[in-house]
Design a protein around this motif. Structure first.
Motif, PDB file in Angstrom:
ATOM      1  N   SER A   1      -9.291  -7.899   0.539  1.00  0.00           N
ATOM      2  CA  SER A   1      -8.732  -8.906  -0.365  1.00  0.00           C
ATOM      3  C   SER A   1      -7.209  -8.812  -0.362  1.00  0.00           C
ATOM      4  CB  SER A   1      -9.275  -8.688  -1.780  1.00  0.00           C
ATOM      5  OG  SER A   1      -8.620  -9.500  -2.718  1.00  0.00           O
ATOM      6  N   TRP A   2      -6.568  -9.956  -0.641  1.00  0.00           N
ATOM      7  CA  TRP A   2      -5.110  -9.964  -0.765  1.00  0.00           C
ATOM      8  C   TRP A   2      -4.678  -9.372  -2.105  1.00  0.00           C
ATOM      9  CZ3 TRP A   2      -2.642 -10.595   3.539  1.00  0.00           C
ATOM     10  CH2 TRP A   2      -3.167 -11.401   4.544  1.00  0.00           C
ATOM     11  N   GLY A   3      -5.642  -9.246  -3.022  1.00  0.00           N
ATOM     12  CA  GLY A   3      -5.322  -8.647  -4.320  1.00  0.00           C
ATOM     13  C   GLY A   3      -5.112  -7.163  -4.178  1.00  0.00           C
ATOM     14  N   ARG A   4      -3.981  -6.695  -4.706  1.00  0.00           N
ATOM     15  CA  ARG A   4      -3.653  -5.280  -4.488  1.00  0.00           C
ATOM     16  C   ARG A   4      -4.579  -4.314  -5.232  1.00  0.00           C
ATOM     17  NH1 ARG A   4       0.806  -7.507  -7.145  1.00  0.00           N
ATOM     18  NH2 ARG A   4       0.944  -7.015  -9.381  1.00  0.00           N
ATOM     19  N   ASN A   5      -5.295  -4.786  -6.240  1.00  0.00           N
ATOM     20  CA  ASN A   5      -6.164  -3.894  -7.029  1.00  0.00           C
ATOM     21  C   ASN A   5      -7.662  -4.110  -6.759  1.00  0.00           C
ATOM     22  OD1 ASN A   5      -4.003  -2.641  -8.442  1.00  0.00           O
ATOM     23  ND2 ASN A   5      -3.836  -4.448  -9.774  1.00  0.00           N
ATOM     24  N   ASP A   6      -7.986  -5.016  -5.866  1.00  0.00           N
ATOM     25  CA  ASP A   6      -9.398  -5.289  -5.571  1.00  0.00           C
ATOM     26  C   ASP A   6     -10.021  -4.159  -4.754  1.00  0.00           C
ATOM     27  OD1 ASP A   6      -9.227  -7.643  -6.924  1.00  0.00           O
ATOM     28  OD2 ASP A   6      -8.915  -8.892  -5.139  1.00  0.00           O
ATOM     29  N   LYS A   7     -11.307  -3.798  -5.081  1.00  0.00           N
ATOM     30  CA  LYS A   7     -12.030  -2.738  -4.381  1.00  0.00           C
ATOM     31  C   LYS A   7     -13.363  -3.286  -3.871  1.00  0.00           C
ATOM     32  CE  LYS A   7      -8.973   0.367  -5.678  1.00  0.00           C
ATOM     33  NZ  LYS A   7      -8.028   0.977  -4.714  1.00  0.00           N
ATOM     34  N   CYS A   8     -13.755  -2.834  -2.684  1.00  0.00           N
ATOM     35  CA  CYS A   8     -15.022  -3.298  -2.093  1.00  0.00           C
ATOM     36  C   CYS A   8     -16.221  -2.984  -2.976  1.00  0.00           C
ATOM     37  CB  CYS A   8     -15.213  -2.664  -0.712  1.00  0.00           C
ATOM     38  SG  CYS A   8     -14.153  -3.358   0.567  1.00  0.00           S
ATOM     39  N   LYS A   9     -16.186  -1.817  -3.619  1.00  0.00           N
ATOM     40  CA  LYS A   9     -17.340  -1.428  -4.433  1.00  0.00           C
ATOM     41  C   LYS A   9     -17.531  -2.360  -5.624  1.00  0.00           C
ATOM     42  CE  LYS A   9     -14.774   2.025  -7.116  1.00  0.00           C
ATOM     43  NZ  LYS A   9     -14.718   3.459  -7.512  1.00  0.00           N
ATOM     44  N   ASP A  10     -16.440  -3.062  -6.016  1.00  0.00           N
ATOM     45  CA  ASP A  10     -16.547  -4.031  -7.108  1.00  0.00           C
ATOM     46  C   ASP A  10     -16.854  -5.434  -6.592  1.00  0.00           C
ATOM     47  OD1 ASP A  10     -15.832  -2.010  -8.951  1.00  0.00           O
ATOM     48  OD2 ASP A  10     -13.699  -2.350  -8.527  1.00  0.00           O
TER      49      ASP A  10
ATOM     50  N   LEU B   1      -9.430 -14.126   6.771  1.00  0.00           N
ATOM     51  CA  LEU B   1     -10.109 -15.415   6.878  1.00  0.00           C
ATOM     52  C   LEU B   1      -9.562 -16.409   5.853  1.00  0.00           C
ATOM     53  CD1 LEU B   1     -13.812 -14.267   7.413  1.00  0.00           C
ATOM     54  CD2 LEU B   1     -12.101 -14.865   9.128  1.00  0.00           C
ATOM     55  N   THR B   2      -8.681 -15.937   5.004  1.00  0.00           N
ATOM     56  CA  THR B   2      -8.061 -16.827   3.997  1.00  0.00           C
ATOM     57  C   THR B   2      -6.542 -16.743   4.128  1.00  0.00           C
ATOM     58  OG1 THR B   2      -8.031 -15.067   2.330  1.00  0.00           O
ATOM     59  CG2 THR B   2      -9.986 -16.500   2.398  1.00  0.00           C
ATOM     60  N   THR B   3      -5.861 -17.777   3.630  1.00  0.00           N
ATOM     61  CA  THR B   3      -4.399 -17.785   3.662  1.00  0.00           C
ATOM     62  C   THR B   3      -3.870 -16.757   2.669  1.00  0.00           C
ATOM     63  OG1 THR B   3      -4.399 -20.129   4.200  1.00  0.00           O
ATOM     64  CG2 THR B   3      -2.335 -19.198   3.389  1.00  0.00           C
ATOM     65  N   SER B   4      -2.886 -15.972   3.103  1.00  0.00           N
ATOM     66  CA  SER B   4      -2.344 -14.934   2.240  1.00  0.00           C
ATOM     67  C   SER B   4      -1.499 -15.562   1.139  1.00  0.00           C
ATOM     68  CB  SER B   4      -1.492 -13.963   3.057  1.00  0.00           C
ATOM     69  OG  SER B   4      -0.308 -14.618   3.504  1.00  0.00           O
ATOM     70  N   PRO B   5      -1.366 -14.893  -0.004  1.00  0.00           N
ATOM     71  CA  PRO B   5      -0.475 -15.388  -1.065  1.00  0.00           C
ATOM     72  C   PRO B   5       0.953 -15.610  -0.569  1.00  0.00           C
ATOM     73  CG  PRO B   5      -1.875 -13.636  -1.894  1.00  0.00           C
ATOM     74  CD  PRO B   5      -2.093 -13.681  -0.416  1.00  0.00           C
ATOM     75  N   VAL B   6       1.394 -14.751   0.332  1.00  0.00           N
ATOM     76  CA  VAL B   6       2.731 -14.924   0.899  1.00  0.00           C
ATOM     77  C   VAL B   6       2.797 -16.192   1.743  1.00  0.00           C
ATOM     78  CG1 VAL B   6       4.433 -13.966   2.495  1.00  0.00           C
ATOM     79  CG2 VAL B   6       3.319 -12.484   0.812  1.00  0.00           C
ATOM     80  N   GLY B   7       1.649 -16.466   2.432  1.00  0.00           N
ATOM     81  CA  GLY B   7       1.595 -17.690   3.221  1.00  0.00           C
ATOM     82  C   GLY B   7       1.740 -18.921   2.343  1.00  0.00           C
ATOM     83  N   GLU B   8       1.063 -18.897   1.201  1.00  0.00           N
ATOM     84  CA  GLU B   8       1.191 -20.010   0.266  1.00  0.00           C
ATOM     85  C   GLU B   8       2.617 -20.087  -0.292  1.00  0.00           C
ATOM     86  OE1 GLU B   8      -0.940 -22.328  -0.442  1.00  0.00           O
ATOM     87  OE2 GLU B   8      -2.577 -21.507   0.791  1.00  0.00           O
ATOM     88  N   PHE B   9       3.203 -18.914  -0.516  1.00  0.00           N
ATOM     89  CA  PHE B   9       4.566 -18.837  -1.028  1.00  0.00           C
ATOM     90  C   PHE B   9       5.555 -19.443  -0.036  1.00  0.00           C
ATOM     91  CE2 PHE B   9       8.628 -16.657  -1.464  1.00  0.00           C
ATOM     92  CZ  PHE B   9       8.868 -16.708  -2.812  1.00  0.00           C
ATOM     93  N   SER B  10       5.328 -19.175   1.246  1.00  0.00           N
ATOM     94  CA  SER B  10       6.261 -19.642   2.273  1.00  0.00           C
ATOM     95  C   SER B  10       6.275 -21.156   2.415  1.00  0.00           C
ATOM     96  CB  SER B  10       5.927 -18.995   3.619  1.00  0.00           C
ATOM     97  OG  SER B  10       4.667 -19.474   4.093  1.00  0.00           O
TER      98      SER B  10
END
Length: 548
Positions: free
Chosen positions: A398-407, A436-445
């Motif tokens: 995930s692009w989320g810095r706090n997301d975990k696979c176990k969750d 497979l998804t556009t990164s938040p930075v990509g949307e920012f750019s």
């Protein structure tokens, strides 16, 4: 000439036996013929010539139905017993007399099968199947306990036939002594025999088999039946089977003879230690399956072990029965052989196509594939694609810095991922979901450009720089050297800060900012204004005005 004392004692005993037998008949006379003169309710009166009239119990002349077999005036054989007579005893004495008359020690068997029918102070009265009575002296009985011998059958030896006394003396002790002597001789011969002998299985138990070798019983422990190891003897043999055995040991104190069947056979480990090597492929039969693996039969009394980890390339196999069954004939590869320790380990999976090799042929980096989550950990999740497990790190999920696979996932979830790396040396596959998804930075750019001034909030301060939150899960880094004239010690988390966008990396989802670059841009703006200002303001005035 000296006479053996034991022989003399035995001769004297035989004379006493005959006398005791005569006493057992209570000194009855020879058989006489009498005439029934009266038949009463309980007794019959029999006239025995000069002896006069004698009483005869009516039970001696009645049949099994209680009917009297004679009538008054009939002549019958009797023997005088005390003050009365006995017809049955006369008949028994007739049988003894007939046996003695016909007996020829050179032609007749000296052994008889008898049943104990009574006893007296001297010994026991025995009878054979023909009703002939014999006398078994107590000293010749061989009984340790005489309380429960009545009615039991035994084999005995005729030791004396006395025509004058009309007595037949038998001995069971002589047979027992002879058996002991023969057994001792046989035992000595067997114990000292180092060759293979043939025996007959007498009894099968859960712990082994009793085998008769030359009249001596020995125990074949269940661990001495096969080189495979302990086996259930009832699955291989039945009572009466002939088997080859060798003597292992004899315990003189316990009188215990230990035998071995496998020692009588060639050691199969000697045959394979030079003919089988690690890496060889052999054909085996699955003989037993356990939760931790399976035992396989090589067909020559040797078993190999197939560990559960060597059955399949699938690391998540739970039970060997999912892949193999007892009785299956399979090809396996020898992976360990130790003839000294009698250990053989084999592998089934080594002969199967390696899933990783097939994976490399069918997939490439950058490809998108479907897989199933097999497990989750603190650092990510394992996803199986065509039999190969790839690793999806938390940072790639995930692009989320706090997301975990176990969750995010549970075991069994089917997900679509991108193959970002195939390491053929380590045979590892790295996966990504976030690509497979556009990164938040990509949307920012899409909304911001390099060189643009932007404001954010300080999220974290490190020795090497400051992390600035720009919103929508977008962070940027101002390196220490890009802080310009700003002292990091004066900054604190939560402060607003302005800087220029130094560069944008959409793939790695990174943005770098620079206060130093922003200051230079502002200086260039000031210079541009000076060059275009007709009022000719001083440079110092303009800078002061801009910094207000």
């Amino acid at each position: 000439m000296a006479v053996n004392k034991n022989v003399q004692i035995e001769a004297n005993e035989d004379e006493d036996f005959a006398k005791m037998l005569e006493e057992s008949f209570k000194k009855t006379e020879e058989n006489s013929e009498g005439t029934i003169v009266k038949i009463g309710e309980n007794v019959a009166i029999v006239n025995v010539g000069v002896r006069g009239d004698k009483e005869l119990p009516i039970s001696e002349i009645t049949d099994e139905n209680g009917k009297v077999a004679y009538k008054e005036g009939d002549k019958i054989k009797v023997v005088i017993v005390g003050r009365g007579v006995s017809h049955k005893k006369a008949l028994r004495k007739e049988k003894v007399r007939a046996f003695i008359e016909a007996y020829d020690p050179e032609k007749h068997d000296e052994f008889v099968d008898v049943k104990i029918i009574g006893k007296n102070k001297g010994g026991f009265v025995a009878q054979n199947a023909d009703g002939v009575e014999f006398f078994l002296p107590r000293t010749q009985s061989g009984f340790n306990n005489t309380n429960d011998v009545i009615g039991k059958s035994y084999k005995a030896k005729i030791v004396k036939v006395d025509k004058d006394e009309q007595s037949i003396v038998i001995s069971r002790k002589k047979i027992l002594d002879e058996d002991r002597r023969k057994r001792k001789e046989a035992l000595e011969k067997i114990v000292n025999n180092t060759e293979v002998m043939q025996g007959v299985i007498k009894k099968i138990t859960t712990y082994g088999m009793f085998v008769d070798v030359g009249g001596v019983d020995g125990l074949v422990h269940y661990s001495e039946i096969s080189y495979k190891g302990p086996v259930n003897p009832s699955t291989l043999y039945k009572e009466g089977d002939k088997v080859d055995v060798k003597v292992l040991s004899y315990d003189q104190e316990k009188r215990h003879l230990s035998l071995s069947i496998k020692a009588a056979m060639p050691d199969p480990w000697d045959e394979i230690k030079d003919g089988l090597e690690v890496g060889d492929t052999i054909k085996v039969i699955v003989s037993n399956i356990e939760p931790y693996g399976a035992f396989v039969d090589l067909g020559n009394d040797i078993e190999g072990f197939l560990h559960i980890s060597e059955i399949s390339w699938d690391k998540n196999i739970k039970n060997p029965k999912e892949h193999i069954s007892e009785g299956d004939e399979i090809d396996v590869e020898v992976i360990e052989i130790d003839a000294k320790e009698r250990r053989l380990r084999v592998s089934l999976k080594n002969l199967l196509p390696k899933p990783f090799d097939e994976f490399v042929q069918n997939h490439k980096e950058g490809e998108v594939a479907k897989g199933k989550v097999t497990s989750t950990t603190a650092f990510g999740a394992f996803v199986r694609i065509d039999g190969v497990e790839g690793l999806l790190h938390n940072e790639d999920a995930s692009w989320g810095r706090n997301d975990k696979c176990k969750d995010m996932f549970k075991v069994g979830d089917e997900i679509e991922v991108k193959i970002i790396k195939i390491d053929t040396n380590e045979q590892k596959v790295s996966l990504s979901l976030k690509e497979l998804t556009t990164s938040p930075v990509g949307e920012f750019s899409k909304k911001h450009n390099v060189g643009e001034a932007i404001k954010g909030k300080i999220r974290e301060i490190k020795d090497f720089g400051v992390f600035v939150e720009l919103g929508d899960n977008v962070d940027a880094l101002i390196r220490k050297e890009d802080l310009g004239n700003v002292d990091s010690a004066t900054l604190k988390v939560g402060d607003d800060i302005e800087a220029s966008i130094a560069f944008i990396d959409e793939k790695k989802n990174r943005i770098r900012l620079s206060i130093r670059q922003l200051a230079r841009a502002k200086e260039r703006e000031v210079l541009n204004e000076i060059n275009n200002d007709d009022d000719k303001m001083t440079l110092g005035d303009i800078i002061k005005e801009q910094l207000k």
